[in-house]
Design a protein around this motif. Structure first.
Motif, PDB file in Angstrom:
ATOM      1  N   ARG A 151      12.533   6.196   2.999  1.00  0.00           N
ATOM      2  CA  ARG A 151      11.970   6.123   4.343  1.00  0.00           C
ATOM      3  C   ARG A 151      10.830   5.114   4.430  1.00  0.00           C
ATOM      4  NH1 ARG A 151      12.117  11.089   5.144  1.00  0.00           N
ATOM      5  NH2 ARG A 151      10.263  11.679   4.018  1.00  0.00           N
ATOM      6  N   HIS A 152       9.893   5.175   3.502  1.00  0.00           N
ATOM      7  CA  HIS A 152       8.660   4.397   3.629  1.00  0.00           C
ATOM      8  C   HIS A 152       8.654   3.077   2.877  1.00  0.00           C
ATOM      9  CE1 HIS A 152       6.896   7.716   5.739  1.00  0.00           C
ATOM     10  NE2 HIS A 152       7.133   8.529   4.722  1.00  0.00           N
ATOM     11  N   VAL A 153       9.459   2.959   1.845  1.00  0.00           N
ATOM     12  CA  VAL A 153       9.441   1.737   1.041  1.00  0.00           C
ATOM     13  C   VAL A 153      10.705   0.905   1.268  1.00  0.00           C
ATOM     14  CG1 VAL A 153       9.261   0.770  -1.288  1.00  0.00           C
ATOM     15  CG2 VAL A 153       7.933   2.810  -0.680  1.00  0.00           C
ATOM     16  N   LEU A 154      11.875   1.515   1.117  1.00  0.00           N
ATOM     17  CA  LEU A 154      13.114   0.746   1.192  1.00  0.00           C
ATOM     18  C   LEU A 154      13.550   0.442   2.626  1.00  0.00           C
ATOM     19  CD1 LEU A 154      15.151   2.489  -1.648  1.00  0.00           C
ATOM     20  CD2 LEU A 154      13.648   0.481  -1.795  1.00  0.00           C
ATOM     21  N   ASP A 155      13.497   1.426   3.523  1.00  0.00           N
ATOM     22  CA  ASP A 155      13.943   1.228   4.910  1.00  0.00           C
ATOM     23  C   ASP A 155      12.850   0.702   5.830  1.00  0.00           C
ATOM     24  OD1 ASP A 155      16.618   1.873   4.819  1.00  0.00           O
ATOM     25  OD2 ASP A 155      16.331   3.976   5.372  1.00  0.00           O
ATOM     26  N   SER A 156      11.635   0.654   5.387  1.00  0.00           N
ATOM     27  CA  SER A 156      10.497   0.275   6.218  1.00  0.00           C
ATOM     28  C   SER A 156      10.377  -1.241   6.329  1.00  0.00           C
ATOM     29  CB  SER A 156       9.225   0.859   5.610  1.00  0.00           C
ATOM     30  OG  SER A 156       8.136   0.656   6.474  1.00  0.00           O
ATOM     31  N   HIS A 157       9.505  -1.646   7.198  1.00  0.00           N
ATOM     32  CA  HIS A 157       9.196  -3.072   7.372  1.00  0.00           C
ATOM     33  C   HIS A 157       7.689  -3.227   7.245  1.00  0.00           C
ATOM     34  CE1 HIS A 157      13.310  -3.732   8.675  1.00  0.00           C
ATOM     35  NE2 HIS A 157      13.171  -2.661   9.459  1.00  0.00           N
ATOM     36  N   GLY A 158       7.258  -4.424   6.941  1.00  0.00           N
ATOM     37  CA  GLY A 158       5.836  -4.674   6.807  1.00  0.00           C
ATOM     38  C   GLY A 158       5.479  -4.976   5.367  1.00  0.00           C
ATOM     39  N   ALA A 159       4.197  -5.160   5.163  1.00  0.00           N
ATOM     40  CA  ALA A 159       3.700  -5.507   3.834  1.00  0.00           C
ATOM     41  C   ALA A 159       3.904  -4.345   2.858  1.00  0.00           C
ATOM     42  CB  ALA A 159       2.219  -5.864   3.913  1.00  0.00           C
ATOM     43  N   VAL A 160       4.063  -4.696   1.597  1.00  0.00           N
ATOM     44  CA  VAL A 160       4.254  -3.671   0.563  1.00  0.00           C
ATOM     45  C   VAL A 160       3.083  -2.692   0.557  1.00  0.00           C
ATOM     46  CG1 VAL A 160       4.417  -3.267  -1.936  1.00  0.00           C
ATOM     47  CG2 VAL A 160       5.763  -5.093  -0.869  1.00  0.00           C
ATOM     48  N   ALA A 161       1.860  -3.180   0.714  1.00  0.00           N
ATOM     49  CA  ALA A 161       0.696  -2.285   0.710  1.00  0.00           C
ATOM     50  C   ALA A 161       0.805  -1.233   1.806  1.00  0.00           C
ATOM     51  CB  ALA A 161      -0.587  -3.093   0.859  1.00  0.00           C
ATOM     52  N   GLU A 162       1.255  -1.618   2.993  1.00  0.00           N
ATOM     53  CA  GLU A 162       1.417  -0.667   4.099  1.00  0.00           C
ATOM     54  C   GLU A 162       2.499   0.360   3.769  1.00  0.00           C
ATOM     55  OE1 GLU A 162       2.399  -3.192   7.376  1.00  0.00           O
ATOM     56  OE2 GLU A 162       0.338  -3.946   7.569  1.00  0.00           O
ATOM     57  N   ARG A 163       3.569  -0.088   3.173  1.00  0.00           N
ATOM     58  CA  ARG A 163       4.658   0.816   2.801  1.00  0.00           C
ATOM     59  C   ARG A 163       4.179   1.837   1.777  1.00  0.00           C
ATOM     60  NH1 ARG A 163      10.086  -2.885   2.388  1.00  0.00           N
ATOM     61  NH2 ARG A 163       9.637  -4.243   4.152  1.00  0.00           N
ATOM     62  N   LEU A 164       3.383   1.368   0.815  1.00  0.00           N
ATOM     63  CA  LEU A 164       2.900   2.271  -0.231  1.00  0.00           C
ATOM     64  C   LEU A 164       1.898   3.281   0.304  1.00  0.00           C
ATOM     65  CD1 LEU A 164       2.646  -0.141  -3.284  1.00  0.00           C
ATOM     66  CD2 LEU A 164       4.503   1.433  -2.657  1.00  0.00           C
ATOM     67  N   VAL A 165       1.080   2.881   1.266  1.00  0.00           N
ATOM     68  CA  VAL A 165       0.157   3.833   1.892  1.00  0.00           C
ATOM     69  C   VAL A 165       0.964   4.952   2.559  1.00  0.00           C
ATOM     70  CG1 VAL A 165      -1.489   4.129   3.791  1.00  0.00           C
ATOM     71  CG2 VAL A 165      -1.790   2.263   2.163  1.00  0.00           C
ATOM     72  N   ALA A 166       2.026   4.577   3.273  1.00  0.00           N
ATOM     73  CA  ALA A 166       2.865   5.580   3.928  1.00  0.00           C
ATOM     74  C   ALA A 166       3.549   6.477   2.895  1.00  0.00           C
ATOM     75  CB  ALA A 166       3.896   4.893   4.818  1.00  0.00           C
ATOM     76  N   TRP A 167       4.060   5.879   1.818  1.00  0.00           N
ATOM     77  CA  TRP A 167       4.707   6.663   0.760  1.00  0.00           C
ATOM     78  C   TRP A 167       3.735   7.650   0.132  1.00  0.00           C
ATOM     79  CZ3 TRP A 167       3.769   6.209  -4.681  1.00  0.00           C
ATOM     80  CH2 TRP A 167       4.633   6.974  -5.477  1.00  0.00           C
ATOM     81  N   ARG A 168       2.527   7.176  -0.164  1.00  0.00           N
ATOM     82  CA  ARG A 168       1.521   8.057  -0.784  1.00  0.00           C
ATOM     83  C   ARG A 168       1.166   9.227   0.115  1.00  0.00           C
ATOM     84  NH1 ARG A 168      -3.361   4.394  -2.734  1.00  0.00           N
ATOM     85  NH2 ARG A 168      -4.138   6.418  -3.376  1.00  0.00           N
ATOM     86  N   GLY A 169       1.183   9.007   1.433  1.00  0.00           N
ATOM     87  CA  GLY A 169       0.798  10.056   2.368  1.00  0.00           C
ATOM     88  C   GLY A 169       1.892  11.064   2.683  1.00  0.00           C
ATOM     89  N   ASP A 170       3.115  10.767   2.303  1.00  0.00           N
ATOM     90  CA  ASP A 170       4.248  11.637   2.585  1.00  0.00           C
ATOM     91  C   ASP A 170       4.422  12.595   1.407  1.00  0.00           C
ATOM     92  OD1 ASP A 170       6.652  12.891   3.133  1.00  0.00           O
ATOM     93  OD2 ASP A 170       7.661  11.054   3.776  1.00  0.00           O
ATOM     94  N   VAL A 171       3.818  13.774   1.516  1.00  0.00           N
ATOM     95  CA  VAL A 171       3.834  14.726   0.406  1.00  0.00           C
ATOM     96  C   VAL A 171       4.475  16.042   0.841  1.00  0.00           C
ATOM     97  CG1 VAL A 171       1.827  13.728  -0.746  1.00  0.00           C
ATOM     98  CG2 VAL A 171       1.498  15.536   0.932  1.00  0.00           C
ATOM     99  N   LEU A 172       4.957  16.746  -0.127  1.00  0.00           N
ATOM    100  CA  LEU A 172       5.543  18.067   0.061  1.00  0.00           C
ATOM    101  C   LEU A 172       4.488  19.103  -0.310  1.00  0.00           C
ATOM    102  CD1 LEU A 172       8.119  19.731   0.620  1.00  0.00           C
ATOM    103  CD2 LEU A 172       8.678  19.464  -1.807  1.00  0.00           C
ATOM    104  N   GLU A 173       4.342  20.106   0.547  1.00  0.00           N
ATOM    105  CA  GLU A 173       3.359  21.164   0.266  1.00  0.00           C
ATOM    106  C   GLU A 173       3.875  22.472   0.827  1.00  0.00           C
ATOM    107  OE1 GLU A 173      -1.434  21.870   0.454  1.00  0.00           O
ATOM    108  OE2 GLU A 173      -0.579  20.312   1.689  1.00  0.00           O
ATOM    109  N   GLY A 174       3.652  23.541   0.088  1.00  0.00           N
ATOM    110  CA  GLY A 174       4.081  24.864   0.526  1.00  0.00           C
ATOM    111  C   GLY A 174       5.054  25.450  -0.482  1.00  0.00           C
ATOM    112  N   GLU A 175       5.974  26.244   0.018  1.00  0.00           N
ATOM    113  CA  GLU A 175       6.950  26.874  -0.869  1.00  0.00           C
ATOM    114  C   GLU A 175       8.256  26.093  -0.880  1.00  0.00           C
ATOM    115  OE1 GLU A 175       7.364  30.958   0.417  1.00  0.00           O
ATOM    116  OE2 GLU A 175       5.742  31.567  -0.906  1.00  0.00           O
ATOM    117  N   VAL A 176       8.865  26.032  -2.040  1.00  0.00           N
ATOM    118  CA  VAL A 176      10.214  25.470  -2.152  1.00  0.00           C
ATOM    119  C   VAL A 176      11.113  26.557  -2.718  1.00  0.00           C
ATOM    120  CG1 VAL A 176       9.480  23.065  -2.401  1.00  0.00           C
ATOM    121  CG2 VAL A 176       9.795  24.452  -4.446  1.00  0.00           C
TER     122      VAL A 176
END
Length: 177
Positions: A151-176
Motif C-alpha cells: 500500500r505505502h511503498v510499492l503502490d504509492s507515488h511520491g518520494a521514497v522518504a514519504e512512502r517510508l513515513v507512511a509505511w512506518r505509521g501503518d501499524v497493527l495494534e490490539g488482538e490478533v
C-alpha cells in the motif's frame, strides 16, 4: 461427479489428524500485539512488534535482546538481496520465546529468520529448525506488514522518504486471532 468429490473428501479427511485439530481449536485464543516503533538497525529500517500470549509480556530487556539478534542477522542481509526494510517480531509465546526477523528482498520476495528459546531466557535463543515458519499469530502481523508495504511503498507515488513515513505509521495494534 458429486460422488467422486465426496469420495475424494472422505480420503482427504482420513489423512487429517482430527483430534489434534480439535485440540488446537479448543486452546485457540487471541494474542495481544503492540507496535514498538521503528529504528535503524544494521543498515535497515526496522519496524518492531511485541506479540504476547496471555500472562506473558515483552519487556524492555526482551526488546534490547531482539534488536541485538536482529542486528547480527541483518549485518549480512545485503548479500541476500535486502532492500533495507525489515520487520522484527518479539513473541512471548505460551510455550517459549520467539524472535522473527523478516526482511524484504529483491524480486518482491522476503527473507525470514526465526529464533526460538525457552520462555524468559533470552540467552537460550537459537536459530529455529529448518523449515520452521511463522505461527498463526505471527503470520497475522506479517500479513498486515505485507499489505502495508504494498500500500505505502510499492503502490504509492511520491518520494521514497514519504512512502517510508507512511509505511512506518501503518501499524497493527490490539488482538490478533
Amino acid at each position: 461427479m458429486r460422488d467422486l468429490a465426496e469420495s475424494q473428501l472422505g480420503e482427504s479427511l482420513a489423512a487429517v489428524d482430527s483430534d489434534a485439530l480439535l485440540a488446537l481449536a479448543d486452546d485457540y485464543h487471541a494474542r495481544a500485539v503492540r507496535p514498538l516503533g521503528s529504528r535503524a538497525v544494521a543498515g535497515h529500517l526496522v519496524k518492531s512488534y511485541a506479540i504476547e500470549a496471555p500472562g506473558r509480556s515483552v519487556t524492555d530487556q526482551d526488546v534490547q535482546n531482539a534488536v541485538r539478534i536482529a542486528a547480527d542477522y541483518l549485518s549480512s542481509a545485503q548479500s541476500r538481496g535486502s532492500l533495507g526494510l525489515s520487520v522484527l517480531l518479539i513473541h512471548a509465546g505460551g510455550d517459549g520465546d520467539y524472535i522473527l526477523v523478516h526482511t524484504w528482498i529483491e524480486g518482491y520476495m522476503s527473507d525470514l529468520a526465526i529464533f526460538t528459546g525457552p520462555a524468559g531466557d533470552a540467552t537460550q535463543l537459537r536459530p529455529g529448525r529448518v523449515g520452521l515458519a511463522p505461527c498463526v499469530w505471527e503470520a497475522a502481523v506479517l500479513a498486515h506488514e505485507r499489505d502495508a508495504l504494498t500500500r505505502h511503498v510499492l503502490d504509492s507515488h511520491g518520494a521514497v522518504a514519504e512512502r517510508l513515513v507512511a509505511w512506518r505509521g501503518d501499524v497493527l495494534e490490539g488482538e490478533v486471532r
